[in-house]
Design an enzyme around this catalytic site. Structure first.
Site, PDB file in Angstrom:
ATOM      1  N   ASP A  34     -44.929  39.071  14.282  1.00 57.66           N
ATOM      2  CA  ASP A  34     -44.694  38.005  15.274  1.00 57.66           C
ATOM      3  C   ASP A  34     -43.462  37.165  14.909  1.00 57.66           C
ATOM      4  O   ASP A  34     -42.941  36.443  15.754  1.00 57.66           O
ATOM      5  CB  ASP A  34     -45.934  37.100  15.376  1.00 57.66           C
TER       6      ASP A  34
ATOM      7  N   ALA B 144     -43.572  47.046   3.035  1.00 56.44           N
ATOM      8  CA  ALA B 144     -42.623  46.032   3.512  1.00 56.44           C
ATOM      9  C   ALA B 144     -42.414  44.985   2.439  1.00 56.44           C
ATOM     10  O   ALA B 144     -43.188  44.905   1.476  1.00 56.44           O
ATOM     11  CB  ALA B 144     -43.155  45.359   4.779  1.00 56.44           C
TER      12      ALA B 144
ATOM     13  N   THR C  29     -43.011  41.361   2.123  1.00 56.75           N
ATOM     14  CA  THR C  29     -43.819  40.448   2.936  1.00 56.75           C
ATOM     15  C   THR C  29     -43.847  39.011   2.409  1.00 56.75           C
ATOM     16  O   THR C  29     -44.556  38.175   2.971  1.00 56.75           O
ATOM     17  CB  THR C  29     -45.269  40.974   3.050  1.00 56.75           C
TER      18      THR C  29
ATOM     19  N   GLY D 261     -51.173  47.951  -0.405  1.00 57.07           N
ATOM     20  CA  GLY D 261     -51.143  46.655   0.273  1.00 57.07           C
ATOM     21  C   GLY D 261     -52.410  46.425   1.089  1.00 57.07           C
ATOM     22  O   GLY D 261     -53.342  47.241   1.069  1.00 57.07           O
ATOM     23  N   GLN D 262     -52.441  45.305   1.802  1.00 56.67           N
ATOM     24  CA  GLN D 262     -53.636  44.955   2.603  1.00 56.67           C
ATOM     25  C   GLN D 262     -53.926  46.043   3.641  1.00 56.67           C
ATOM     26  O   GLN D 262     -55.020  46.595   3.707  1.00 56.67           O
ATOM     27  CB  GLN D 262     -53.395  43.656   3.364  1.00 56.67           C
TER      28      GLN D 262
ATOM     29  N   TYR E 215     -37.060  37.068   6.755  1.00 52.87           N
ATOM     30  CA  TYR E 215     -38.106  38.084   6.939  1.00 52.87           C
ATOM     31  C   TYR E 215     -38.118  38.593   8.388  1.00 52.87           C
ATOM     32  O   TYR E 215     -38.080  39.805   8.629  1.00 52.87           O
ATOM     33  CB  TYR E 215     -39.459  37.475   6.560  1.00 52.87           C
TER      34      TYR E 215
ATOM     35  N   LYS F 216     -37.100  42.377   9.672  1.00 54.19           N
ATOM     36  CA  LYS F 216     -38.128  43.200  10.330  1.00 54.19           C
ATOM     37  C   LYS F 216     -37.647  43.638  11.714  1.00 54.19           C
ATOM     38  O   LYS F 216     -37.931  44.760  12.144  1.00 54.19           O
ATOM     39  CB  LYS F 216     -39.446  42.431  10.447  1.00 54.19           C
TER      40      LYS F 216
HETATM   41  N1  LIG Z   1     -49.162  39.860   5.756  1.00 51.30           N
HETATM   42  C1  LIG Z   1     -48.997  39.337   6.970  1.00 51.30           C
HETATM   43  O1  LIG Z   1     -49.469  38.220   7.268  1.00 51.30           O
HETATM   44  C2  LIG Z   1     -48.257  40.103   8.022  1.00 51.30           C
HETATM   45  C3  LIG Z   1     -48.058  39.510   9.274  1.00 51.30           C
HETATM   46  C4  LIG Z   1     -47.370  40.230  10.253  1.00 51.30           C
HETATM   47  C5  LIG Z   1     -46.918  41.504   9.977  1.00 51.30           C
HETATM   48  N2  LIG Z   1     -47.114  42.068   8.743  1.00 51.30           N
HETATM   49  C6  LIG Z   1     -46.604  43.418   8.491  1.00 51.30           C
HETATM   50  O2  LIG Z   1     -47.720  44.260   8.301  1.00 51.30           O
HETATM   51  C7  LIG Z   1     -47.384  45.325   7.388  1.00 51.30           C
HETATM   52  C8  LIG Z   1     -48.428  45.399   6.283  1.00 51.30           C
HETATM   53  O3  LIG Z   1     -48.451  44.135   5.616  1.00 51.30           O
HETATM   54  P1  LIG Z   1     -49.369  43.878   4.334  1.00 51.30           P
HETATM   55  O4  LIG Z   1     -49.768  42.445   4.368  1.00 51.30           O
HETATM   56  O5  LIG Z   1     -50.403  44.958   4.235  1.00 51.30           O
HETATM   57  O6  LIG Z   1     -48.278  44.071   3.180  1.00 51.30           O
HETATM   58  P2  LIG Z   1     -48.519  44.020   1.613  1.00 51.30           P
HETATM   59  O7  LIG Z   1     -49.941  43.719   1.305  1.00 51.30           O
HETATM   60  O8  LIG Z   1     -47.431  43.165   1.051  1.00 51.30           O
HETATM   61  O9  LIG Z   1     -48.277  45.547   1.202  1.00 51.30           O
HETATM   62  C9  LIG Z   1     -47.021  46.143   1.194  1.00 51.30           C
HETATM   63  C10 LIG Z   1     -47.068  47.257   0.177  1.00 51.30           C
HETATM   64  O10 LIG Z   1     -45.784  47.895   0.147  1.00 51.30           O
HETATM   65  C11 LIG Z   1     -45.470  48.131  -1.205  1.00 51.30           C
HETATM   66  N3  LIG Z   1     -44.052  48.337  -1.437  1.00 51.30           N
HETATM   67  C12 LIG Z   1     -43.117  47.415  -1.792  1.00 51.30           C
HETATM   68  N4  LIG Z   1     -41.931  48.013  -1.994  1.00 51.30           N
HETATM   69  C13 LIG Z   1     -42.110  49.337  -1.775  1.00 51.30           C
HETATM   70  C14 LIG Z   1     -41.253  50.457  -1.861  1.00 51.30           C
HETATM   71  N5  LIG Z   1     -39.966  50.344  -2.200  1.00 51.30           N
HETATM   72  N6  LIG Z   1     -41.764  51.677  -1.568  1.00 51.30           N
HETATM   73  C15 LIG Z   1     -43.066  51.814  -1.249  1.00 51.30           C
HETATM   74  N7  LIG Z   1     -43.922  50.786  -1.163  1.00 51.30           N
HETATM   75  C16 LIG Z   1     -43.450  49.553  -1.427  1.00 51.30           C
HETATM   76  C17 LIG Z   1     -45.977  46.878  -1.894  1.00 51.30           C
HETATM   77  O11 LIG Z   1     -46.028  47.028  -3.289  1.00 51.30           O
HETATM   78  P3  LIG Z   1     -45.845  45.704  -4.206  1.00 51.30           P
HETATM   79  O12 LIG Z   1     -46.979  44.800  -3.899  1.00 51.30           O
HETATM   80  O13 LIG Z   1     -45.868  46.283  -5.592  1.00 51.30           O
HETATM   81  O14 LIG Z   1     -44.509  45.107  -3.831  1.00 51.30           O
HETATM   82  C18 LIG Z   1     -47.342  46.738  -1.246  1.00 51.30           C
HETATM   83  O15 LIG Z   1     -48.308  47.553  -1.903  1.00 51.30           O
HETATM   84  C19 LIG Z   1     -45.958  45.027   6.921  1.00 51.30           C
HETATM   85  O16 LIG Z   1     -45.059  45.758   7.702  1.00 51.30           O
HETATM   86  C20 LIG Z   1     -45.777  43.544   7.225  1.00 51.30           C
HETATM   87  O17 LIG Z   1     -44.420  43.203   7.446  1.00 51.30           O
HETATM   88  C21 LIG Z   1     -47.788  41.397   7.765  1.00 51.30           C
END
Ligand SMILES: NC(=O)c1ccc[n+]([C@@H]2O[C@H](COP(=O)([O-])OP(=O)(O)OC[C@H]3O[C@@H](n4cnc5c(N)ncnc54)[C@H](OP(=O)(O)O)[C@@H]3O)[C@@H](O)[C@H]2O)c1
Length: 286
Positions: free
Chosen positions: A103, A61, A63, A10-11, A126, A130
């Site tokens: 947030d 997560a 997301t 992920g990111q 969501y 969370k």
């Molecule tokens: N993105 C935002 O704007 C944002 C804002 C606030 C907080 N956050 C939080 O920040 C954190 C990181 O977010 P991010 O944007 O980096 O998320 P992301 O890019 O969606 O990455 C999440 C990763 O988790 C993987 N995943 C999904 N199901 C899984 C499983 N069962 N076991 C292991 N891995 C799994 C996903 O794979 P797939 O892609 O194959 O599903 C993806 O590679 C998360 O906790 C998110 O809730 C994000």
């Protein structure tokens, strides 16, 4: 220490992997669903025991905020129950856990930056899932940190910055919401903050982390286009009501970062400086 990082594709997970090279005093085990499915409790227990894991950073997560409205059960398994499995497994070894949250645990009705003790009141699937994840981790792992972040973007994956660059290059006009206010977070800066916490030692509790400053999505888009050299797209401000989405989003979700800055003596970059760095990287990749 042996440290398990989940969601490494992920990111945030990708940015963690890049910065690990500068933090080589520990051994990192980077996993995504193919290596370790965090919804599989047995697999987690086995992984944590066999690799003698001392700490976990959970970047995995569900997301997809809008899709979550129709997928509550699956979203809950990934955002609420899986963090509990991780927390229980690491607690057995007396280890620590860093859980990333959002947030969206707030309803966004405040007019001053949210501090960690402010009442939570999520109004999306969501956000609700969370929040339960946060509570589960805190209940099951004594040495746990919850880091709430917001508006995450990176050179990796799909995100608002990359979408606005693409649309800006394709379209002559674009409407973007101006009545939702918050602060973007460059995932690399969040990863750096996580490494600071790991290296200085986990101090249990809830923390807020985003970049510094305050803007709307509309202002953010104008800055993205300016920094990416896009001059041919007119960006129009929209009210939230003009851009309906399945999930409710907080109108105001600025996070107060005083606690993490004081606890770890860290400086947080201003959103525009980080955005400039990210866009330069994106442009150099082309
Ligand atoms: N993105 C935002 O704007 C944002 C804002 C606030 C907080 N956050 C939080 O920040 C954190 C990181 O977010 P991010 O944007 O980096 O998320 P992301 O890019 O969606 O990455 C999440 C990763 O988790 C993987 N995943 C999904 N199901 C899984 C499983 N069962 N076991 C292991 N891995 C799994 C996903 O794979 P797939 O892609 O194959 O599903 C993806 O590679 C998360 O906790 C998110 O809730 C994000």
């Amino acid at each position: 220490m042996n440290i398990l990082v989940t969601g490494c594709n992920g990111q945030l997970g990708n940015e963690m992997q890049l910065l690990e090279k500068e933090n080589s005093q520990h051994t990192y085990f980077n996993t995504d669903v193919a290596e370790l499915d965090i919804t599989n409790q047995e697999a987690i227990e086995q992984f944590v025991a066999s690799h003698e894991i001392d700490g976990i950073v959970n970047c995995a997560a569900y997301t997809a905020v809008d899709k979550a409205e129709d997928n509550e059960e699956f979203c809950s398994v990934l955002n609420s129950i899986a963090p509990a499995y991780l927390a229980a497994a690491i607690e057995k070894r007396g280890g620590w856990m860093i859980q990333i949250s959002t947030d969206y645990v707030f309803d966004g009705t405040q007019h001053t930056p949210y501090v960690e003790d402010d009442d939570t009141c999520p109004n999306s699937v969501y956000g609700k899932t969370k929040l339960v994840g946060e509570l589960n981790v805190q209940k099951l792992c004594k040495q746990s940190m919850i880091i709430r972040t917001a508006w995450l973007y990176s050179t990796f994956g799909n995100n608002f910055v990359k979408t606005m660059i693409r649309l800006g290059q394709e379209k002559p006009e674009l409407g973007v919401i101006f009545d939702q206010i918050g602060t973007p977070t460059y995932a690399r800066d969040l990863a750096a903050a996580i490494f600071t916490a790991i290296n200085k030692g986990v101090v249990p509790g809830v923390y807020h982390f985003s970049n510094e400053g305050v803007i709307s999505w509309y202002d953010f888009t104008k800055a993205i286009h300016r920094l990416a050299g896009i001059t041919t797209c007119h960006v129009r401000p929209l009210h939230t009501a003009e851009y309906p989405t399945p999930a409710n989003r907080p109108h105001y979700s600025v996070l107060d970062k005083t606690k993490i800055k004081q606890t770890y003596q860290m400086e947080v970059p201003y959103w525009e400086e980080s955005l400039r760095e990210c866009i330069e990287k994106l442009m150099n990749e082309k």
